[in-house]
Design a protein around this motif. Structure first.
Motif, short mmCIF file in Angstrom:
data_model
loop_
_atom_site.label_atom_id
_atom_site.label_comp_id
_atom_site.label_asym_id
_atom_site.label_seq_id
_atom_site.Cartn_x
_atom_site.Cartn_y
_atom_site.Cartn_z
N ILE A 42 11.69 12.06 -80.16
CA ILE A 42 12.28 12.60 -79.09
C ILE A 42 13.20 11.33 -78.43
N ASP A 43 14.44 11.62 -78.25
CA ASP A 43 15.23 10.65 -77.54
C ASP A 43 15.12 10.50 -76.17
N GLY A 44 14.78 9.26 -75.76
CA GLY A 44 14.58 9.19 -74.14
C GLY A 44 13.36 9.34 -73.86
N LEU A 45 12.44 9.79 -74.64
CA LEU A 45 10.93 9.73 -74.23
C LEU A 45 10.29 8.52 -74.37
N LYS A 46 9.36 8.12 -73.28
CA LYS A 46 8.68 7.00 -73.51
C LYS A 46 7.10 7.00 -73.20
N VAL A 47 6.56 6.26 -73.75
CA VAL A 47 5.14 6.16 -73.52
C VAL A 47 4.54 5.16 -72.29
N ASN A 48 4.06 5.83 -71.14
CA ASN A 48 3.86 5.00 -70.12
C ASN A 48 2.50 4.07 -70.20
N PHE A 49 1.34 4.82 -69.95
CA PHE A 49 -0.10 4.48 -70.27
C PHE A 49 -1.03 5.31 -70.51
N LYS A 50 -2.22 4.91 -70.77
CA LYS A 50 -3.35 6.08 -71.17
C LYS A 50 -4.40 5.56 -70.18
N ALA A 51 -4.85 6.67 -69.48
CA ALA A 51 -6.00 6.71 -68.71
C ALA A 51 -6.97 7.79 -69.06
N SER A 52 -8.04 7.15 -69.39
CA SER A 52 -9.27 8.34 -69.96
C SER A 52 -8.78 9.03 -71.13
N ASN A 53 -8.57 10.20 -71.16
CA ASN A 53 -8.10 10.97 -72.47
C ASN A 53 -6.71 11.61 -72.00
N LYS A 63 9.91 15.99 -64.62
CA LYS A 63 9.44 15.19 -63.68
C LYS A 63 7.91 14.62 -63.85
N GLU A 64 6.99 15.44 -64.66
CA GLU A 64 5.98 14.72 -65.20
C GLU A 64 5.87 15.33 -66.29
N LEU A 65 4.96 14.36 -67.39
CA LEU A 65 4.90 14.90 -68.65
C LEU A 65 3.68 14.04 -69.03
N SER A 66 2.57 14.78 -69.89
CA SER A 66 1.46 14.02 -70.26
C SER A 66 0.92 14.78 -71.59
N LEU A 67 0.27 14.04 -72.17
CA LEU A 67 -0.51 14.65 -73.49
C LEU A 67 -1.98 14.10 -73.28
N GLY A 68 -2.92 15.36 -73.07
CA GLY A 68 -4.18 15.38 -72.71
C GLY A 68 -4.93 15.55 -74.47
N CYS A 69 -5.90 14.67 -74.67
CA CYS A 69 -6.69 14.60 -75.79
C CYS A 69 -7.95 15.12 -75.75
N ARG A 70 -8.64 15.86 -76.55
CA ARG A 70 -9.99 16.24 -76.51
C ARG A 70 -10.86 15.14 -76.49
N ALA A 71 -11.77 15.50 -75.42
CA ALA A 71 -13.01 14.72 -75.23
C ALA A 71 -14.33 15.43 -75.44
N GLN A 72 -15.39 14.90 -75.41
CA GLN A 72 -16.40 15.44 -75.64
C GLN A 72 -16.93 16.69 -74.74
N GLY A 73 -17.15 17.67 -75.34
CA GLY A 73 -17.46 19.17 -74.55
C GLY A 73 -16.16 19.78 -74.32
N GLN A 74 -15.15 19.70 -74.36
CA GLN A 74 -14.03 20.42 -74.22
C GLN A 74 -13.73 21.37 -75.18
N ASN A 75 -13.07 22.47 -74.63
CA ASN A 75 -12.92 23.64 -75.81
C ASN A 75 -11.52 23.61 -76.13
N TYR A 76 -10.59 22.67 -75.94
CA TYR A 76 -9.49 22.80 -76.61
C TYR A 76 -9.02 21.29 -77.37
N SER A 77 -8.12 21.49 -78.31
CA SER A 77 -7.87 20.30 -79.15
C SER A 77 -7.16 19.14 -78.48
N ASN A 78 -5.78 19.91 -78.04
CA ASN A 78 -4.89 18.87 -77.27
C ASN A 78 -4.15 19.67 -76.38
#
Length: 158
Positions: A42-53, A63-78
């Motif tokens: 994706i043009d113009g997309l930059k990865v800022n930082f990772k905090a927890s998952n 305005k805001e954009l984030s990718l959440g990853c599955r942690a232990q015990g969560q019921n969704y994948s991403n």
């Protein structure tokens, strides 16, 4: 007798070194790999930082954009979370559709249709929070007086 002990010791040492060399190499986190794919595709997309998952991303259309990853015990994948203006622009729809297509390996046409339906259903009749399911993806759209946001997830059992 001494010869047998040395032979047994040599066999044990050879077996343990063989197991160490056969161990799999260290791999990067799957979420980091997805973030790199998003930044490359994706043009113009930059990865800022990772905090927890959560990996925080930036793009001019959101305005805001984030990718959440599955942690232990969560019921969704991403999870993909995007926040834009109250009246989303076509660039925002395209950004959400492209990112969701890469993250959830669904066609871009399907994610465009789902995101557009979810964001456009909010209004006087249905309210400011819409939850829907489209092509095995859960979409939750909310809006305030100034912002509209969408969260897309897929249950981990699908």
């Amino acid at each position: 007798m001494i010869f047998k002990l040395d032979l047994c010791g040599a066999i044990v040492v050879a077996a343990t070194t063989g197991l160490v060399t056969l161990a799999s190499p260290a791999r990067a986190d799957q979420c980091d790999d997805i973030a790199k794919q998003l930044a490359g595709a994706i043009d113009g997309l930059k990865v800022n930082f990772k905090a927890s998952n959560i990996i925080y991303l930036t793009h001019p259309a959101a305005k805001e954009l984030s990718l959440g990853c599955r942690a232990q015990g969560q019921n969704y994948s991403n999870e993909l979370y995007a926040k834009g203006d109250r009246k989303p622009t076509p660039k925002f729809y395209d950004l959400v559709a492209s990112a969701a297509a890469i993250i959830f390996t669904v066609t871009k046409d399907d994610t465009t249709t789902g995101a557009t339906r979810c964001l456009k259903r909010m209004g006087l009749l249905r309210g400011d929070k819409v939850t829907m399911r489209f092509k095995r993806l859960n979409m939750e759209c909310t809006r305030t007086k100034t912002d509209a946001s969408i969260a897309i997830t897929r249950p981990k059992d699908e």
